[in-house]
Design an enzyme around this catalytic site. Structure first.
Site, PDB file in Angstrom:
ATOM      1  N   HIS A 174       0.827  -1.223   0.000  1.00  0.00           N
ATOM      2  CA  HIS A 174       0.000   0.000   0.000  1.00  0.00           C
ATOM      3  C   HIS A 174       0.865   1.279   0.000  1.00  0.00           C
ATOM      4  O   HIS A 174       0.791   2.099   0.920  1.00  0.00           O
ATOM      5  CB  HIS A 174      -0.879  -0.059   1.257  1.00  0.00           C
ATOM      6  CG  HIS A 174      -2.073   0.836   1.269  1.00  0.00           C
ATOM      7  ND1 HIS A 174      -2.007   2.210   1.179  1.00  0.00           N
ATOM      8  CD2 HIS A 174      -3.396   0.560   1.386  1.00  0.00           C
ATOM      9  CE1 HIS A 174      -3.221   2.724   1.245  1.00  0.00           C
ATOM     10  NE2 HIS A 174      -4.071   1.751   1.365  1.00  0.00           N
ATOM     11  N   GLU A 277      -0.987   0.757  -5.491  1.00  0.00           N
ATOM     12  CA  GLU A 277      -0.760  -0.455  -4.702  1.00  0.00           C
ATOM     13  C   GLU A 277      -0.888  -1.737  -5.534  1.00  0.00           C
ATOM     14  O   GLU A 277      -2.003  -2.067  -5.964  1.00  0.00           O
ATOM     15  CB  GLU A 277      -1.789  -0.513  -3.577  1.00  0.00           C
ATOM     16  CG  GLU A 277      -1.974   0.790  -2.824  1.00  0.00           C
ATOM     17  CD  GLU A 277      -3.316   0.867  -2.116  1.00  0.00           C
ATOM     18  OE1 GLU A 277      -3.838  -0.195  -1.724  1.00  0.00           O
ATOM     19  OE2 GLU A 277      -3.848   1.976  -1.965  1.00  0.00           O
TER      20      GLU A 277
END
Ligand code: TA6
Length: 307
Positions: A174, A277
């Site tokens: 992330h 991500e």
């Protein structure tokens, strides 16, 4: 947070794993154990908490965005840098007493190995299967994270299935990228792709025009290429994100009101970050056979802008 996180002695980490000025251990924010890697003119900082990279300086320039309001406590994920979402991504599929994005990012990893050679400075960290804080994950899977710093940042998450049956897992790397102005960026490879629009009831939508971050954007792109590039149209920096083991890319910016509503997110932070991500979102988790290992990873490369 783990039931009883292992107590970490920084002095013993130094004795066992420190390598001159290449791999250095210290007490970071709120005394959380921190590791600093250097390789030639590049540097990286990570916390054992979540095996969380909080800074990546490529030739002296920060690539990642980190919230100045991050809590840096053992109960919560650090805000910004590169949180690791594992062994699920997003809300838990059936339990509302489970944290969003799994438990790895609020767990304390242990150092397994450090490396300094002519090609990179590296570290391997592990979250052992018996550290899982929830009975349904106890003893099931180990998460091993390997990070290699050179003039690029290479990192890989390895999920090892110790159980007797196939393991379903979703995950995401992330990354929060720092940009001059989030409304002036381009990710050209996304144009033409379909995505689940989490801001619009997960509707499958096609990205007809170049992406525009103006307000909340939360998308799971499907059938993605192995490489996307982030172009900062003000600074002219370009970062290539090469990936493997992921079926999706997630793109997220909270927008002004969500940023203001999050206590650990700088109010104006949304103007200076974008999350890109590599992920296996819950729309199609990975199935890992008993005894097998799944790998998902990314390579971040600073591309010189063609004049
Ligand atoms: O990756 C996008 C996302 O799933 C968004 O929906 C938003 O929740 C973001 O992650 C941040 O989640 P967090 O739990 O770190 O606040």
């Amino acid at each position: 947070m783990l039931a009883n996180p292992p107590i970490v002695n920084i002095e013993s980490l130094k004795d066992t794993f420190e390598i001159c000025d290449k791999v250095v251990f210290s007490a970071g924010h709120n005394q959380l154990p921190r590791v600093q890697l250097t390789f030639e003119g590049h540097s990286l900082e990570l916390y054992l908490h979540g095996a969380h990279i909080t800074s990546y300086m490529q030739a002296g320039e920060e690539v990642l965005w980190l919230s100045e309001s991050s809590h840096f406590n053992a109960e919560k994920a650090i805000r910004g840098g590169i949180p690791l979402c594992w062994p699920w991504f997003g809300p838990h599929e059936s339990r509302n007493d489970r944290p969003q994005h799994g438990f790895a990012r609020a767990s304390q990893f242990r150092v397994v190995n450090t490396e300094s050679n002519a090609l990179y400075t590296g570290i391997i960290l592990r979250l052992d299967a018996d550290q899982a804080p929830y009975e349904e994950w106890q003893g099931k899977a180990t998460l091993e994270v390997e990070i290699r710093l050179s003039d690029t940042l290479w990192m890989e998450l390895r999920t090892i299935n110790h159980s007797e049956s196939p393991l379903l897992a979703s995950q995401a790397i992330h990354s929060y990228f720092q940009v001059e102005d989030s409304r002036k960026i381009a990710i050209p490879e996304l144009t033409g792709l379909k995505y689940h629009d989490k801001v619009n009831d997960n509707q499958v939508t096609e990205q007809k025009d170049p992406i525009l971050l103006n307000g909340e954007v939360d998308r799971v792109y499907l059938n993605t290429p192995r490489r996307v590039t982030l172009h900062d149209q003000i600074s002219d920096r370009c970062i290539a994100i090469d990936t493997w083991g992921n079926a999706h890319f997630v793109v997220w910016n909270p927008g002004e009101s969500n940023a203001k509503a999050m206590g650990d997110f700088d109010d104006d932070g949304y103007e200076h970050m974008v999350c890109i991500e590599p992920a296996n979102a819950q729309v199609s988790p990975v199935s890992i056979n008993p005894g097998e290992t799944h790998r998902i990873g990314q390579l971040l490369t600073h591309l010189a802008i063609e004049q």
